[in-house]
Design a protein around this motif. Sequence first.
Motif, PDB file in Angstrom:
ATOM      1  N   UNK A  79       0.892  -1.473   0.491  1.00  0.00           N
ATOM      2  CA  UNK A  79       0.044  -0.096   0.195  1.00  0.00           C
ATOM      3  C   UNK A  79       1.161   1.046  -0.001  1.00  0.00           C
ATOM      4  N   UNK A  80       0.851   1.763  -1.197  1.00  0.00           N
ATOM      5  CA  UNK A  80       1.652   2.931  -1.330  1.00  0.00           C
ATOM      6  C   UNK A  80       0.734   4.668  -1.112  1.00  0.00           C
ATOM      7  N   UNK A  81       1.101   5.689  -0.404  1.00  0.00           N
ATOM      8  CA  UNK A  81       0.640   6.655  -0.224  1.00  0.00           C
ATOM      9  C   UNK A  81       1.147   7.965  -0.337  1.00  0.00           C
ATOM     10  N   UNK A  82       0.290   8.893  -0.463  1.00  0.00           N
ATOM     11  CA  UNK A  82       0.555  10.230  -1.714  1.00  0.00           C
ATOM     12  C   UNK A  82       1.619  10.766  -1.275  1.00  0.00           C
ATOM     13  N   UNK A  83       1.986  10.910   0.263  1.00  0.00           N
ATOM     14  CA  UNK A  83       3.484  11.375   0.327  1.00  0.00           C
ATOM     15  C   UNK A  83       4.256   9.916   0.553  1.00  0.00           C
ATOM     16  N   UNK A  84       4.523   8.919   0.154  1.00  0.00           N
ATOM     17  CA  UNK A  84       5.730   8.318  -0.072  1.00  0.00           C
ATOM     18  C   UNK A  84       5.862   7.122   1.042  1.00  0.00           C
ATOM     19  N   UNK A  85       4.551   7.156   1.907  1.00  0.00           N
ATOM     20  CA  UNK A  85       4.467   6.157   3.234  1.00  0.00           C
ATOM     21  C   UNK A  85       4.454   3.829   2.032  1.00  0.00           C
ATOM     22  N   UNK A  86       4.726   3.686   2.773  1.00  0.00           N
ATOM     23  CA  UNK A  86       4.796   2.277   2.470  1.00  0.00           C
ATOM     24  C   UNK A  86       4.286   1.147   2.732  1.00  0.00           C
ATOM     25  N   UNK A  87       3.130   0.868   2.982  1.00  0.00           N
ATOM     26  CA  UNK A  87       3.034  -0.060   3.827  1.00  0.00           C
ATOM     27  C   UNK A  87       2.943  -1.396   3.681  1.00  0.00           C
ATOM     28  N   UNK A  88       3.109  -2.523   4.295  1.00  0.00           N
ATOM     29  CA  UNK A  88       3.208  -3.665   3.624  1.00  0.00           C
ATOM     30  C   UNK A  88       2.446  -4.613   4.272  1.00  0.00           C
ATOM     31  N   UNK A  89       1.899  -6.146   3.606  1.00  0.00           N
ATOM     32  CA  UNK A  89       1.085  -6.467   4.551  1.00  0.00           C
ATOM     33  C   UNK A  89       0.760  -8.409   3.801  1.00  0.00           C
ATOM     34  N   UNK A  90       0.087  -9.180   4.632  1.00  0.00           N
ATOM     35  CA  UNK A  90       0.740 -10.505   4.548  1.00  0.00           C
ATOM     36  C   UNK A  90      -0.801 -10.918   3.428  1.00  0.00           C
ATOM     37  N   UNK A 145      -3.235 -13.422   5.169  1.00  0.00           N
ATOM     38  CA  UNK A 145      -3.741 -13.374   6.136  1.00  0.00           C
ATOM     39  C   UNK A 145      -3.346 -11.815   7.204  1.00  0.00           C
ATOM     40  N   UNK A 146      -3.484 -10.407   5.944  1.00  0.00           N
ATOM     41  CA  UNK A 146      -3.728  -9.257   6.838  1.00  0.00           C
ATOM     42  C   UNK A 146      -2.612  -9.102   7.719  1.00  0.00           C
ATOM     43  N   UNK A 147      -1.802  -9.782   8.065  1.00  0.00           N
ATOM     44  CA  UNK A 147      -1.139  -9.640   8.836  1.00  0.00           C
ATOM     45  C   UNK A 147       0.188  -8.107   8.757  1.00  0.00           C
ATOM     46  N   UNK A 148       0.191  -7.230   8.675  1.00  0.00           N
ATOM     47  CA  UNK A 148       1.149  -6.296   8.928  1.00  0.00           C
ATOM     48  C   UNK A 148       3.068  -6.548   9.359  1.00  0.00           C
ATOM     49  N   UNK A 149       3.816  -6.231   8.119  1.00  0.00           N
ATOM     50  CA  UNK A 149       5.000  -6.862   7.906  1.00  0.00           C
ATOM     51  C   UNK A 149       5.752  -5.877   7.868  1.00  0.00           C
ATOM     52  N   UNK A 150       5.038  -4.723   7.376  1.00  0.00           N
ATOM     53  CA  UNK A 150       6.746  -3.204   7.426  1.00  0.00           C
ATOM     54  C   UNK A 150       6.109  -2.791   6.915  1.00  0.00           C
ATOM     55  N   UNK A 151       6.163  -1.407   7.165  1.00  0.00           N
ATOM     56  CA  UNK A 151       6.031  -0.043   7.325  1.00  0.00           C
ATOM     57  C   UNK A 151       7.702   0.883   6.850  1.00  0.00           C
ATOM     58  N   UNK A 152       7.528   1.816   6.495  1.00  0.00           N
ATOM     59  CA  UNK A 152       8.604   2.779   5.711  1.00  0.00           C
ATOM     60  C   UNK A 152       8.556   3.683   5.161  1.00  0.00           C
ATOM     61  N   UNK A 153       8.643   5.004   5.027  1.00  0.00           N
ATOM     62  CA  UNK A 153       9.286   5.928   3.767  1.00  0.00           C
ATOM     63  C   UNK A 153       9.738   6.049   3.175  1.00  0.00           C
ATOM     64  N   UNK A 188      15.683 -10.101   0.100  1.00  0.00           N
ATOM     65  CA  UNK A 188      15.145 -11.581   0.657  1.00  0.00           C
ATOM     66  C   UNK A 188      16.343 -12.375   2.338  1.00  0.00           C
ATOM     67  N   UNK A 189      17.331 -11.484   1.758  1.00  0.00           N
ATOM     68  CA  UNK A 189      18.412 -12.109   2.773  1.00  0.00           C
ATOM     69  C   UNK A 189      18.025 -11.584   4.593  1.00  0.00           C
ATOM     70  N   UNK A 190      17.040 -10.611   4.530  1.00  0.00           N
ATOM     71  CA  UNK A 190      16.640 -10.195   5.667  1.00  0.00           C
ATOM     72  C   UNK A 190      14.796 -10.227   6.171  1.00  0.00           C
ATOM     73  N   UNK A 191      14.092 -10.251   5.683  1.00  0.00           N
ATOM     74  CA  UNK A 191      13.000 -10.050   5.880  1.00  0.00           C
ATOM     75  C   UNK A 191      12.639 -11.013   6.336  1.00  0.00           C
ATOM     76  N   UNK A 192      12.441 -12.476   6.083  1.00  0.00           N
ATOM     77  CA  UNK A 192      12.675 -13.776   7.107  1.00  0.00           C
ATOM     78  C   UNK A 192      12.809 -13.715   8.373  1.00  0.00           C
ATOM     79  N   UNK A 193      14.262 -13.696   8.440  1.00  0.00           N
ATOM     80  CA  UNK A 193      14.686 -13.036  10.350  1.00  0.00           C
ATOM     81  C   UNK A 193      13.818 -12.360  10.659  1.00  0.00           C
ATOM     82  N   UNK A 194      13.380 -11.176  10.264  1.00  0.00           N
ATOM     83  CA  UNK A 194      12.744 -10.078  10.775  1.00  0.00           C
ATOM     84  C   UNK A 194      11.720 -10.159  11.563  1.00  0.00           C
ATOM     85  N   UNK A 195      10.678 -11.169  10.061  1.00  0.00           N
ATOM     86  CA  UNK A 195       9.303 -11.467  10.722  1.00  0.00           C
ATOM     87  C   UNK A 195       9.494 -12.651  11.786  1.00  0.00           C
TER      88      UNK A 195
END
Length: 295
Positions: free
Chosen positions: A147-158, A161-169, A203-210
């Motif tokens: 999900x990308x917002x007008x001001x440049x935020x990014x939300x990542x969901x599964x 399950x619609x579980x929140x995975x990551x968010x950043x600008x 790919x190297x960091x997403x699974x350990x992060x979750x």
Amino acid sequence: MNQQCRCETRIQHTIRTHITYKCDPSEKWLVLIGIAPGSPEKPQLGKGNMHLFSVYQQRSQALEAHAASFASFKVSGNVNPSILIYFATKSSNAGQVTSKLHVIELVAQPGKAVFTKKQADLFFPPDFADDFPVAMQISHKYGLIYVITKLGLLFVYDLETATAVYGNRISPYPIFLTSEASSVGGFYAVNRRGRVLLATLNEATIVPFVSGQLNNLELSVNLAKRGNLPGVENLVVQHFQELVAQTKYKEAAELAAESPQGILRTPDTVGWLKNLLENWLVEELGDLVKVERSF
């Protein structure tokens, strides 16, 4: 008149600017989204108007949403996949702002298991009170929603399950256009400065992060299986051993077949599972079954 023109004609009076037009893979469902002026209390927060159109039924439904997309998902036990629609909303009512991601199955399959609808919060920081979603992209490679917002935020969901995975600008400048980057499981975005951005998973960091930061072991294993990603080798082996100990041999075999990076798809594991299943059949069925060793 084509389907897009019909859909646009019906909602022209409610929309100031069109920002999204999409169809599902079967081309049986269309969605058109536009932004209208915001309420007097929050004029900068544009109002999202979504019209969902069924080509087969020749009917449309109006909903409040700023971004949407379609995806296919196979519910466990079903032969055919379900068509899901994902849409993000941000609205203000009596000074209360609500931001949500919704996931809904469009048509249930008669006599089959249904997809349970999901929803999740979109967490906007205080400095982004008037920000809102402008685009949504689906990563079929990883099974994720961007999900990308007008001001440049990014939300990542599964995706499931619609579980929140990551968010950043991802951009200090407003985003006005996005496109799927299917080969890398991400998306392209263009900001007001004319810069083209490519966003995808590390790919190297997403699974350990979750598994570590989010403490969600089930999601980390599912991500690794879907994307064939590293980072859960020990967890997969441990889960495999637990299934075997519980005599859940079918589930153990499925886990071995789908294990990320092929960590369980070894000749030793396959041979061991075959012997285990043979012994289990003999114990359960006795003389009724004669096991032929033809492997």
